[in-house]
Design an enzyme around this catalytic site. Structure first.
Site, PDB file in Angstrom:
ATOM      1  N   HIS A  34       0.835  -1.214   0.000  1.00 41.14           N
ATOM      2  CA  HIS A  34       0.000   0.000   0.000  1.00 41.14           C
ATOM      3  C   HIS A  34       0.860   1.251   0.000  1.00 41.14           C
ATOM      4  CE1 HIS A  34       0.620  -0.616   4.417  1.00 41.14           C
ATOM      5  NE2 HIS A  34       0.691   0.703   4.441  1.00 41.14           N
ATOM      6  N   HIS A  49       4.107   7.117   3.702  1.00 39.03           N
ATOM      7  CA  HIS A  49       5.039   6.000   3.477  1.00 39.03           C
ATOM      8  C   HIS A  49       4.561   5.092   2.348  1.00 39.03           C
ATOM      9  CE1 HIS A  49       2.308   4.058   6.608  1.00 39.03           C
ATOM     10  NE2 HIS A  49       2.379   3.061   5.749  1.00 39.03           N
ATOM     11  N   GLU A  87       7.879   1.221   4.803  1.00 40.92           N
ATOM     12  CA  GLU A  87       7.393   0.196   5.732  1.00 40.92           C
ATOM     13  C   GLU A  87       7.619  -1.157   5.069  1.00 40.92           C
ATOM     14  OE1 GLU A  87       3.170   0.417   6.559  1.00 40.92           O
ATOM     15  OE2 GLU A  87       3.198  -1.482   7.663  1.00 40.92           O
TER      16      GLU A  87
HETATM   17  N1  CMX Z   1       8.396  11.026   5.606  1.00 41.39           N
HETATM   18  C1  CMX Z   1       9.662  11.509   5.578  1.00 41.39           C
HETATM   19  N2  CMX Z   1      10.430  11.611   6.672  1.00 41.39           N
HETATM   20  C2  CMX Z   1       9.911  11.180   7.839  1.00 41.39           C
HETATM   21  C3  CMX Z   1       8.616  10.662   7.935  1.00 41.39           C
HETATM   22  C4  CMX Z   1       7.832  10.596   6.760  1.00 41.39           C
HETATM   23  N3  CMX Z   1       6.602  10.120   6.775  1.00 41.39           N
HETATM   24  N4  CMX Z   1       8.379  10.310   9.226  1.00 41.39           N
HETATM   25  C5  CMX Z   1       9.497  10.589   9.919  1.00 41.39           C
HETATM   26  N5  CMX Z   1      10.418  11.125   9.084  1.00 41.39           N
HETATM   27  C6  CMX Z   1      11.788  11.516   9.427  1.00 41.39           C
HETATM   28  C7  CMX Z   1      11.880  12.371  10.683  1.00 41.39           C
HETATM   29  O1  CMX Z   1      11.810  13.743  10.365  1.00 41.39           O
HETATM   30  C8  CMX Z   1      13.239  11.979  11.232  1.00 41.39           C
HETATM   31  O2  CMX Z   1      14.256  12.663  10.534  1.00 41.39           O
HETATM   32  P1  CMX Z   1      15.608  13.136  11.293  1.00 41.39           P
HETATM   33  O3  CMX Z   1      16.322  11.872  11.697  1.00 41.39           O
HETATM   34  O4  CMX Z   1      16.320  13.921  10.276  1.00 41.39           O
HETATM   35  O5  CMX Z   1      15.127  13.939  12.472  1.00 41.39           O
HETATM   36  C9  CMX Z   1      13.380  10.524  10.834  1.00 41.39           C
HETATM   37  O6  CMX Z   1      12.474  10.306   9.756  1.00 41.39           O
HETATM   38  C10 CMX Z   1      13.036   9.544  11.945  1.00 41.39           C
HETATM   39  O7  CMX Z   1      11.720   9.850  12.382  1.00 41.39           O
HETATM   40  P2  CMX Z   1      11.317   9.844  13.937  1.00 41.39           P
HETATM   41  O8  CMX Z   1       9.898  10.276  14.029  1.00 41.39           O
HETATM   42  O9  CMX Z   1      12.357  10.601  14.697  1.00 41.39           O
HETATM   43  O10 CMX Z   1      11.514   8.309  14.267  1.00 41.39           O
HETATM   44  P3  CMX Z   1      10.735   7.426  15.294  1.00 41.39           P
HETATM   45  O11 CMX Z   1      11.546   6.183  15.453  1.00 41.39           O
HETATM   46  O12 CMX Z   1      10.344   8.199  16.487  1.00 41.39           O
HETATM   47  O13 CMX Z   1       9.354   7.101  14.525  1.00 41.39           O
HETATM   48  C11 CMX Z   1       8.077   6.332  12.600  1.00 41.39           C
HETATM   49  C12 CMX Z   1       9.348   6.265  13.474  1.00 41.39           C
HETATM   50  C13 CMX Z   1       8.421   7.080  11.313  1.00 41.39           C
HETATM   51  C14 CMX Z   1       7.725   4.893  12.265  1.00 41.39           C
HETATM   52  C15 CMX Z   1       6.885   7.009  13.312  1.00 41.39           C
HETATM   53  O14 CMX Z   1       7.159   8.360  13.510  1.00 41.39           O
HETATM   54  C16 CMX Z   1       5.621   6.928  12.498  1.00 41.39           C
HETATM   55  O15 CMX Z   1       5.357   7.710  11.587  1.00 41.39           O
HETATM   56  N6  CMX Z   1       4.777   5.976  12.876  1.00 41.39           N
HETATM   57  C17 CMX Z   1       3.494   5.809  12.203  1.00 41.39           C
HETATM   58  C18 CMX Z   1       3.416   4.453  11.744  1.00 41.39           C
HETATM   59  C19 CMX Z   1       2.191   4.283  10.907  1.00 41.39           C
HETATM   60  O16 CMX Z   1       2.040   4.897   9.837  1.00 41.39           O
HETATM   61  N7  CMX Z   1       1.300   3.399  11.390  1.00 41.39           N
HETATM   62  C20 CMX Z   1       0.050   3.149  10.710  1.00 41.39           C
HETATM   63  C21 CMX Z   1       0.139   2.194   9.550  1.00 41.39           C
HETATM   64  C22 CMX Z   1       0.926   0.955   9.866  1.00 41.39           C
HETATM   65  C23 CMX Z   1       0.458  -0.245   9.007  1.00 41.39           C
HETATM   66  O17 CMX Z   1       0.391  -0.105   7.750  1.00 41.39           O
HETATM   67  O18 CMX Z   1       0.177  -1.311   9.580  1.00 41.39           O
END
Ligand code: CMX
Length: 137
Positions: A7, A79, A130
């Site tokens: 997805h 993502h 992902e």
């Molecule tokens: N696009 C681009 N960059 C991104 C991003 C995105 N969507 N999300 C985070 N980043 C960047 C951040 O800015 C950060 O950059 P720096 O290192 O330069 O500061 C880096 O990536 C790491 O991000 P973080 O938030 O600091 O990392 P965490 O480990 O705290 O979080 C993450 C990881 C991305 C998985 C979490 O923030 C997140 O978005 N979780 C949501 C998960 C999700 O979508 N769940 C629902 C669906 C799941 C499924 O399909 O089953």
């Protein structure tokens, strides 16, 4: 290693409005709203013949996707999700090649009930990836 595109996820500021846009304007098949406490998201699935689009919205202010919406209030692509057959083998291979796995590096259970991991966007041209372990048998 990566197999099918499972997805593409878009974060949207208003889930019902986005679902209506995909259904009424783009003519897509759209699911009811689901809530997933573990991932901290509310979501709607848009079913296409070759893949899915997931429309995501934070379930609460502490949701991991709240920050994304603060930076991009109009929403945007969050993502892409690729399927892998063995997530631990994929992770170990990626780590050896220098890719960073986000969080504590251990898989969590995603909204489809399968193990998932996220890879640092800076290692993959600015796109959050992902990986989802999908049993193809
Ligand atoms: N696009 C681009 N960059 C991104 C991003 C995105 N969507 N999300 C985070 N980043 C960047 C951040 O800015 C950060 O950059 P720096 O290192 O330069 O500061 C880096 O990536 C790491 O991000 P973080 O938030 O600091 O990392 P965490 O480990 O705290 O979080 C993450 C990881 C991305 C998985 C979490 O923030 C997140 O978005 N979780 C949501 C998960 C999700 O979508 N769940 C629902 C669906 C799941 C499924 O399909 O089953």
């Amino acid at each position: 290693m990566i197999e099918k595109l499972n997805h593409i996820a878009l974060v949207v500021p208003d889930l019902c409005q986005a679902a209506a846009t995909y259904s009424n304007i783009l003519g897509a098949k759209v699911s009811p709203v689901h809530h997933n406490e573990e991932q901290g998201v509310s979501l709607v699935y848009v079913e296409l013949s070759n893949t899915k689009i997931e429309l995501l919205h934070p379930l609460s202010e502490t949701s991991p996707i709240s920050k994304f919406l603060e930076k991009s209030p109009a929403g945007g692509m969050h993502h892409v999700c690729y399927e892998v057959a063995d997530i631990l083998a994929a992770r170990d291979k990626l780590v050896v090649s220098g890719a960073r796995v986000l969080g504590d590096g251990e898989p969590t259970i995603g909204v489809h009930g399968n193990p998932i991991l996220f890879l640092h966007p800076k290692d993959f041209y600015g796109t959050l990836i992902e990986l989802e372990q999908v049993d193809s048998s």
